[in-house]
Design an enzyme around this catalytic site. Structure first.
Site, mmCIF file in Angstrom:
data_model
loop_
_atom_site.group_PDB
_atom_site.id
_atom_site.type_symbol
_atom_site.label_atom_id
_atom_site.label_comp_id
_atom_site.label_asym_id
_atom_site.label_seq_id
_atom_site.Cartn_x
_atom_site.Cartn_y
_atom_site.Cartn_z
ATOM 1 N N VAL A 47 -10.304 -14.899 -1.627
ATOM 2 C CA VAL A 47 -9.397 -15.029 -3.021
ATOM 3 C C VAL A 47 -9.007 -16.635 -3.002
ATOM 4 C CG1 VAL A 47 -7.611 -14.360 -4.362
ATOM 5 C CG2 VAL A 47 -9.160 -12.674 -3.145
ATOM 6 N N VAL B 154 -4.074 -6.129 -9.063
ATOM 7 C CA VAL B 154 -4.523 -5.046 -9.632
ATOM 8 C C VAL B 154 -5.957 -5.323 -10.619
ATOM 9 C CG1 VAL B 154 -4.270 -3.099 -11.353
ATOM 10 C CG2 VAL B 154 -2.451 -4.046 -10.116
ATOM 11 N N LYS C 47 -2.866 0.198 -6.436
ATOM 12 C CA LYS C 47 -2.943 -0.329 -7.896
ATOM 13 C C LYS C 47 -2.463 0.715 -8.788
ATOM 14 C CE LYS C 47 -7.389 -2.514 -6.516
ATOM 15 N NZ LYS C 47 -8.788 -2.411 -6.210
#
Ligand code: HSE
Length: 438
Positions: free
Chosen positions: A15, A133, A206
């Site tokens: 990421v 999320v 989430k």
């Protein structure tokens, strides 16, 4: 001179690499949007020799997290190491140093969000977690801002790409759960240890975040009923199809009579719903608002660039607030801290649902009467039934769909039915979402 907002990374994995690529390739666009420059000044990771295909200026990489946490010029610290222990320590330390924080870590926010938000409020800094999320889908920001005028009624989410990929593959190409999982791992879609994904834990993280943002209440993870997709068999997908349904791992939260339902489990949904069309690794979140009606957010819930994009969107938000001296303008948990109310999370036994039941039974006279008798005694009414002579390991599947029933009644009935001699294998229950979903 243009203001420069300085960023320090903790973690330089998938990421972070996506976020760094976006920061470097979109510098000009970002500057035009913010009116300031975003500059990476440190990146800490245990592995700094590995080539990520990005050219960084000398001296940016370090193996020492303290060089980020204690850097006097860093405005925003981004935590991208995953896990909860070190991640929480570093996040709270960054906040203690009065740095804004950004994270993609759903487990961290689900477990420790309350502590982190309190600490940040006290220090007057912001916490960005858009990437936590559904990766690239900007659902956190929509819950906080786009839907700020809405009383949220329900959220139904396909929030785990791995599970959606496996269930879609099982439906479209056949194959049982374990062979499709192996193939997904081989292709790199599923983690080497996929427990959190297929067991529903990742979806529960989430959901805890979404439910809390939607309803202005803490939603402790331990109160979210969580069931994974391991027990779903090709035969259930085939029966679902006969009834006009698809099976999805859904994260569901609703406000019912002033209480919150929050649950993750395989769910049958009508093939006529938009959610049922969401296939492969894609994620989607259907939100029902009292005045706006139904909305559907769809996109890539994982991956370096989509998730990196969400991280950078938090940098933009925070940078704008720094420049305008408006940090804290939007509360981290979507409601003002003193206006959040603890609401009861309804225990699973108290929910009502429609159910799909698959019994593996002897093909004998009287079996159906025994089973339906126990269901009837427990107030469970059958709406449809299929019994076909497909023998599996000497037993035949007997499938029933129920009308709305209370979970506790259903579990009592199943407990009794499973003691019958005519039951030859494990009974499978899949909840069915009916008229609430369109
Ligand atoms: N492993 C998740 C998924 C993405 O399969 O969707 C990160 O939460």
């Amino acid at each position: 001179m243009k203001k420069v907002i300085k960023i320090g990374f903790i973690g330089y994995g998938t990421v972070a690499t996506g976020a760094v690529k976006i920061l470097t390739s979109q510098q000009n666009l970002l500057e035009r949007r913010i009116g300031a420059q975003l500059q990476i000044v440190k990146i800490a990771d245990r592995e700094i020799e590995r080539d990520r295909g990005i050219d960084l200026p000398e001296g940016l990489l370090t193996t020492d997290v303290a060089e980020v946490l204690n850097h006097p010029e860093i405005d925003i610290v981004v935590e991208l190491i995953g896990g909860t222990d070190h991640a929480k320590t570093f996040t709270l330390e960054a906040i203690a140093q009065r740095k804004h924080v950004v994270t993609a870590n759903k487990a961290l926010i689900a477990y420790a969000g309350e502590d982190i938000f309190k600490a940040a409020e006290k220090q007057g800094v912001e916490v960005g977690f858009e990437a936590a999320v559904c990766g690239g889908i900007p659902i956190v920001r929509e819950m906080k801002e786009g839907l700020a005028s809405e009383r949220i009624l329900s959220i139904y989410g396909i929030v785990n790409g791995t599970c959606n990929y496996i269930l879609s593959k099982m439906r479209d190409e056949g194959g049982d759960f374990s062979s499709v999982l192996k193939e997904a791992q081989h292709l790199g879609f599923a983690e080497a240890d996929p427990t959190l994904d297929i067991g529903g834990g990742d979806s529960a993280h989430k959901l805890a975040i979404l439910s809390s943002l939607a309803f202005g209440t803490p939603v402790p993870l331990k109160e979210i009923y969580t069931e994974g997709i391991e027990k779903v068999k090709p035969i259930d997908i085939a029966f679902a199809n006969e009834f006009g349904y698809d099976i999805k791992l859904l994260a569901i939260t609703k406000m019912v009579d002033g209480e919150i339902e929050a649950r993750v489990h395989p769910t049958m949904i009508s093939k006529a719903t938009l959610l049922s069309k969401v296939s492969g690794v894609f994620n989607a979140v259907a939100v029902d608002g009292e005045t706006v009606g139904e909305l559907l957010f769809y996109g890539q819930g994982a991956g370096s660039l989509p998730t990196g994009s969400a991280v950078v969107s938090d940098f933009v938000d925070i940078a704008r607030n720094i420049i305008n001296q408006s940090s804290g303008r939007v509360p981290a948990a979507a409601f003002m801290p003193d206006a959040r109310k603890p609401l009861r999370i309804r225990p699973m036994a108290e929910i009502s649902s429609l159910y799909y039941l698959r019994f593996m039974v002897q093909d004998h006279p009287g079996v159906l009467a025994q089973i339906s008798g126990i269901l009837g005694k427990n107030q469970i009414s059958i709406s449809a039934m299929i019994q076909q002579g497909r023998k599996i390991d000497g037993s035949v599947p007997l499938v029933m769909m129920t009308h709305l029933a209370r979970e506790s009644d259903l579990q009592t009935a199943l407990g009794e039915i499973d003691q019958l001699d005519c039951i030859l294998g494990a009974t499978l229950l899949i909840r069915v979402e009916g008229e609430d979903l369109s």
